[in-house]
Design a protein around this motif. Structure first.
Motif, PDB file in Angstrom:
ATOM      1  N   GLY A 184       0.268   2.886  -3.188  1.00 45.41           N
ATOM      2  CA  GLY A 184      -1.121   2.891  -3.634  1.00 45.41           C
ATOM      3  C   GLY A 184      -1.616   1.544  -4.124  1.00 45.41           C
ATOM      4  O   GLY A 184      -2.802   1.360  -4.356  1.00 45.41           O
ATOM      5  N   GLY A 221       0.787  -1.227   0.000  1.00 44.98           N
ATOM      6  CA  GLY A 221       0.000   0.000   0.000  1.00 44.98           C
ATOM      7  C   GLY A 221       0.816   1.273   0.000  1.00 44.98           C
ATOM      8  O   GLY A 221       0.268   2.352  -0.172  1.00 44.98           O
ATOM      9  N   CYS A 228      -3.679   1.638   3.512  1.00 47.18           N
ATOM     10  CA  CYS A 228      -4.666   0.784   2.850  1.00 47.18           C
ATOM     11  C   CYS A 228      -5.188  -0.277   3.813  1.00 47.18           C
ATOM     12  O   CYS A 228      -4.515  -0.657   4.776  1.00 47.18           O
ATOM     13  N   THR A 229      -6.398  -0.727   3.551  1.00 47.41           N
ATOM     14  CA  THR A 229      -7.026  -1.762   4.381  1.00 47.41           C
ATOM     15  C   THR A 229      -7.766  -2.750   3.485  1.00 47.41           C
ATOM     16  O   THR A 229      -8.051  -2.464   2.319  1.00 47.41           O
ATOM     17  N   CYS A 230      -8.072  -3.893   4.053  1.00 48.82           N
ATOM     18  CA  CYS A 230      -8.930  -4.883   3.410  1.00 48.82           C
ATOM     19  C   CYS A 230     -10.147  -5.082   4.304  1.00 48.82           C
ATOM     20  O   CYS A 230     -10.012  -5.251   5.514  1.00 48.82           O
ATOM     21  N   TYR A 270      -6.307   4.810   1.783  1.00 53.27           N
ATOM     22  CA  TYR A 270      -5.580   5.682   0.874  1.00 53.27           C
ATOM     23  C   TYR A 270      -4.112   5.293   0.904  1.00 53.27           C
ATOM     24  O   TYR A 270      -3.662   4.523   1.760  1.00 53.27           O
ATOM     25  N   THR A 271      -3.337   5.803  -0.036  1.00 50.11           N
ATOM     26  CA  THR A 271      -1.922   5.454  -0.165  1.00 50.11           C
ATOM     27  C   THR A 271      -1.211   5.590   1.175  1.00 50.11           C
ATOM     28  O   THR A 271      -1.309   6.615   1.830  1.00 50.11           O
ATOM     29  N   PHE A 294      -2.172  -2.435  -3.288  1.00 49.16           N
ATOM     30  CA  PHE A 294      -2.330  -3.208  -2.058  1.00 49.16           C
ATOM     31  C   PHE A 294      -2.842  -4.603  -2.376  1.00 49.16           C
ATOM     32  O   PHE A 294      -3.673  -4.784  -3.266  1.00 49.16           O
ATOM     33  N   ILE A 337     -10.467  -3.638  -1.063  1.00 45.95           N
ATOM     34  CA  ILE A 337      -9.437  -2.675  -0.703  1.00 45.95           C
ATOM     35  C   ILE A 337     -10.049  -1.303  -0.465  1.00 45.95           C
ATOM     36  O   ILE A 337     -10.936  -0.858  -1.194  1.00 45.95           O
TER      37      ILE A 337
END
Length: 97
Positions: free
Chosen positions: A13, A10, A30-32, A26-27, A15, A23
């Protein structure tokens, strides 16, 4: 941006969510979310202990189903309800399947 490369963390940007997931963020942050069933963590890389899952990935095992409220008495396995109440009590406020 979703990536198929496990090395994408991430920071640029891109991920990678190991167990599917959506996803977000933001850059650099990042998360899932909405990982495959029984998985969690920032990249869907761990067993979702918040949902009661146990084990070690990729072998995450679903936790018990906790019933309460209007679902009380609905937890049956071969006609037997497993309650967490006092001995001999067939139904309880928090049944565990």
């Amino acid at each position: 941006v979703a990536s198929t490369s496990p090395s994408d963390d991430g920071s640029d940007g891109n991920f990678y969510c190991i167990n599917r997931g959506t996803i977000g963020g933001y850059t650099g942050s990042c998360t899932c979310t909405s990982c495959n069933t029984n998985f969690g963590g920032s990249s869907c890389e761990t067993c979702d202990t918040n949902a009661g899952s146990t084990g070690t990935p990729p072998d995450c095992i679903a936790g018990p189903i906790i019933l309460g409220g209007s679902n009380t008495g609905s937890c049956y396995v071969s006609g037997t309800c497993f309650g967490t109440g006092s001995a001999g009590e067939m139904y309880s406020a928090n049944e565990v399947c």
